[in-house]
Write a protein that holds these residues in place. Structure first.
Motif, PDB file in Angstrom:
ATOM      1  N   ARG A  76       0.833  -1.211   0.000  1.00 51.96           N
ATOM      2  CA  ARG A  76       0.000   0.000   0.000  1.00 51.96           C
ATOM      3  C   ARG A  76       0.865   1.256   0.000  1.00 51.96           C
ATOM      4  NH1 ARG A  76      -2.804   0.683   4.619  1.00 51.96           N
ATOM      5  NH2 ARG A  76      -4.240   2.132   3.652  1.00 51.96           N
ATOM      6  N   ARG A  77       1.892   1.284   0.837  1.00 51.86           N
ATOM      7  CA  ARG A  77       2.773   2.460   0.910  1.00 51.86           C
ATOM      8  C   ARG A  77       3.463   2.723  -0.427  1.00 51.86           C
ATOM      9  NH1 ARG A  77       4.202   0.373   5.971  1.00 51.86           N
ATOM     10  NH2 ARG A  77       6.090  -0.535   5.103  1.00 51.86           N
ATOM     11  N   SER A  78       3.677   1.671  -1.194  1.00 52.88           N
ATOM     12  CA  SER A  78       4.362   1.803  -2.486  1.00 52.88           C
ATOM     13  C   SER A  78       3.388   2.025  -3.640  1.00 52.88           C
ATOM     14  CB  SER A  78       5.194   0.546  -2.758  1.00 52.88           C
ATOM     15  OG  SER A  78       6.172   0.389  -1.754  1.00 52.88           O
ATOM     16  N   GLY A  79       2.107   2.166  -3.333  1.00 53.43           N
ATOM     17  CA  GLY A  79       1.117   2.399  -4.386  1.00 53.43           C
ATOM     18  C   GLY A  79       0.770   1.144  -5.162  1.00 53.43           C
ATOM     19  N   ARG A  80       1.023  -0.010  -4.557  1.00 49.25           N
ATOM     20  CA  ARG A  80       0.720  -1.283  -5.216  1.00 49.25           C
ATOM     21  C   ARG A  80      -0.386  -2.003  -4.439  1.00 49.25           C
ATOM     22  NH1 ARG A  80       6.591  -1.371  -5.020  1.00 49.25           N
ATOM     23  NH2 ARG A  80       6.461  -3.086  -3.553  1.00 49.25           N
ATOM     24  N   TYR A  81      -0.746  -3.201  -4.903  1.00 44.95           N
ATOM     25  CA  TYR A  81      -1.917  -3.887  -4.376  1.00 44.95           C
ATOM     26  C   TYR A  81      -1.585  -5.162  -3.607  1.00 44.95           C
ATOM     27  CZ  TYR A  81      -4.148  -0.799  -7.728  1.00 44.95           C
ATOM     28  OH  TYR A  81      -4.555   0.302  -8.420  1.00 44.95           O
ATOM     29  N   PHE A  82      -2.555  -5.563  -2.790  1.00 50.64           N
ATOM     30  CA  PHE A  82      -2.476  -6.845  -2.091  1.00 50.64           C
ATOM     31  C   PHE A  82      -3.846  -7.505  -2.135  1.00 50.64           C
ATOM     32  CE2 PHE A  82      -4.186  -4.302   1.337  1.00 50.64           C
ATOM     33  CZ  PHE A  82      -5.056  -5.162   1.983  1.00 50.64           C
ATOM     34  N   LEU A  83      -3.829  -8.811  -1.997  1.00 58.05           N
ATOM     35  CA  LEU A  83      -5.052  -9.605  -1.874  1.00 58.05           C
ATOM     36  C   LEU A  83      -4.784 -10.656  -0.814  1.00 58.05           C
ATOM     37  CD1 LEU A  83      -7.898 -10.485  -2.895  1.00 58.05           C
ATOM     38  CD2 LEU A  83      -6.693 -11.989  -4.512  1.00 58.05           C
ATOM     39  N   HIS A  84      -5.592 -10.656   0.225  1.00 58.06           N
ATOM     40  CA  HIS A  84      -5.455 -11.620   1.322  1.00 58.06           C
ATOM     41  C   HIS A  84      -6.670 -12.523   1.316  1.00 58.06           C
ATOM     42  CE1 HIS A  84      -4.726 -13.261   5.309  1.00 58.06           C
ATOM     43  NE2 HIS A  84      -5.975 -12.983   5.595  1.00 58.06           N
ATOM     44  N   GLU A  85      -6.442 -13.831   1.485  1.00 56.69           N
ATOM     45  CA  GLU A  85      -7.524 -14.821   1.483  1.00 56.69           C
ATOM     46  C   GLU A  85      -7.465 -15.653   2.748  1.00 56.69           C
ATOM     47  OE1 GLU A  85      -8.618 -18.906   1.383  1.00 56.69           O
ATOM     48  OE2 GLU A  85      -6.568 -18.368   0.803  1.00 56.69           O
ATOM     49  N   HIS A  86      -8.613 -15.832   3.376  1.00 56.32           N
ATOM     50  CA  HIS A  86      -8.762 -16.713   4.530  1.00 56.32           C
ATOM     51  C   HIS A  86     -10.221 -17.133   4.613  1.00 56.32           C
ATOM     52  CE1 HIS A  86      -5.850 -17.105   8.195  1.00 56.32           C
ATOM     53  NE2 HIS A  86      -5.405 -17.739   7.128  1.00 56.32           N
ATOM     54  N   PRO A  87     -10.507 -18.293   5.200  1.00 57.78           N
ATOM     55  CA  PRO A  87     -11.912 -18.677   5.363  1.00 57.78           C
ATOM     56  C   PRO A  87     -12.686 -17.564   6.080  1.00 57.78           C
ATOM     57  CG  PRO A  87     -10.474 -20.503   5.937  1.00 57.78           C
ATOM     58  CD  PRO A  87      -9.590 -19.307   5.735  1.00 57.78           C
ATOM     59  N   ALA A  88     -13.937 -17.385   5.675  1.00 56.54           N
ATOM     60  CA  ALA A  88     -14.757 -16.325   6.265  1.00 56.54           C
ATOM     61  C   ALA A  88     -14.907 -16.491   7.775  1.00 56.54           C
ATOM     62  CB  ALA A  88     -16.125 -16.287   5.590  1.00 56.54           C
ATOM     63  N   SER A  89     -14.893 -17.739   8.243  1.00 55.90           N
ATOM     64  CA  SER A  89     -15.092 -18.001   9.674  1.00 55.90           C
ATOM     65  C   SER A  89     -13.786 -17.997  10.477  1.00 55.90           C
ATOM     66  CB  SER A  89     -15.786 -19.350   9.864  1.00 55.90           C
ATOM     67  OG  SER A  89     -14.967 -20.384   9.337  1.00 55.90           O
ATOM     68  N   ALA A  90     -12.650 -17.762   9.821  1.00 57.11           N
ATOM     69  CA  ALA A  90     -11.355 -17.796  10.516  1.00 57.11           C
ATOM     70  C   ALA A  90     -11.283 -16.673  11.550  1.00 57.11           C
ATOM     71  CB  ALA A  90     -10.206 -17.664   9.522  1.00 57.11           C
ATOM     72  N   SER A  91     -10.794 -17.002  12.722  1.00 56.82           N
ATOM     73  CA  SER A  91     -10.677 -16.007  13.790  1.00 56.82           C
ATOM     74  C   SER A  91      -9.582 -14.981  13.499  1.00 56.82           C
ATOM     75  CB  SER A  91     -10.433 -16.689  15.136  1.00 56.82           C
ATOM     76  OG  SER A  91      -9.221 -17.407  15.121  1.00 56.82           O
TER      77      SER A  91
END
Length: 193
Positions: free
Chosen positions: A106-121
């Motif tokens: 984000r600080r570098s003006g680029r993107y990320f995508l994070h994936e985890h089960p919806a129910s994950a704590s």
């Protein structure tokens, strides 16, 4: 800006999966950093090396698919003894690491995508809550059956697996693509875990 980027996608906590498709679409795959490719993020030297590699490669997108074991629904049923607490403490180091990598993007003006089960704590961890509360970060949830996820049904066949999965991203285009919820047009095969 895009012409200066060295790679289009780096995968964290994943063997080569998405990068296989990145190449098919004429884009430049970055690294796929996972235990299976020689990276052990339990070790601070591997976390530091990964951060340096991301700085060098400047991927347009970092995708994180970290292990969810300690954050799964089944873990809530486990006795919380000293060994369990130690595993949770180790897992929290991983959360802090992946959030740091996303913030770097984000600080570098680029993107990320994070994936985890919806129910994950993990979604409730303070550091994750801090990230997802940023104005440019969206959290969206899909049902994987709508994207072709299947599982064995215990009778020799297979069928659609709902597997609600949440994603956090600072890329509006990705968030818009990841919104399909089950349409109810099929019966689901249960998943355990």
């Amino acid at each position: 800006m895009q012409a200066m980027l060295m790679t289009d996608c780096t995968e964290l906590y994943s063997p080569v999966r998405v990068n296989r498709y990145v190449k098919r679409y004429g884009k430049t795959p970055g690294s796929s950093l996972d235990l299976l490719t020689g990276w052990n993020f339990d070790h601070s030297k591997d976390r530091a090396a990964a951060a340096r590699l991301i700085d060098e490669q400047e991927p347009l997108l970092v995708i994180g698919s970290p292990m969810c074991t300690m954050f799964s629904t089944l873990q809530r049923l486990q006795p919380h003894d000293e060994a369990w607490e130690a595993r949770l403490h180790a897992a929290m180091k991983h959360i802090k690491f992946w959030v740091a990598m996303y913030r770097r993007q984000r600080r570098s003006g680029r993107y990320f995508l994070h994936e985890h089960p919806a129910s994950a704590s993990s979604w409730q961890a303070a550091v994750m809550q801090s990230l997802t509360s940023e104005r440019d970060v969206q959290v969206v949830t899909i049902d994987q059956c709508m994207y072709g996820q299947t599982a064995r049904d215990g009778h020799g066949g297979c069928g659609p697996a709902k597997k609600p999965t949440s994603f956090a991203t600072n890329c509006p285009a990705i968030a818009n693509e990841l919104r399909k919820r089950c349409d109810g047009g099929h019966t689901h095969v249960p998943l355990l875990g």
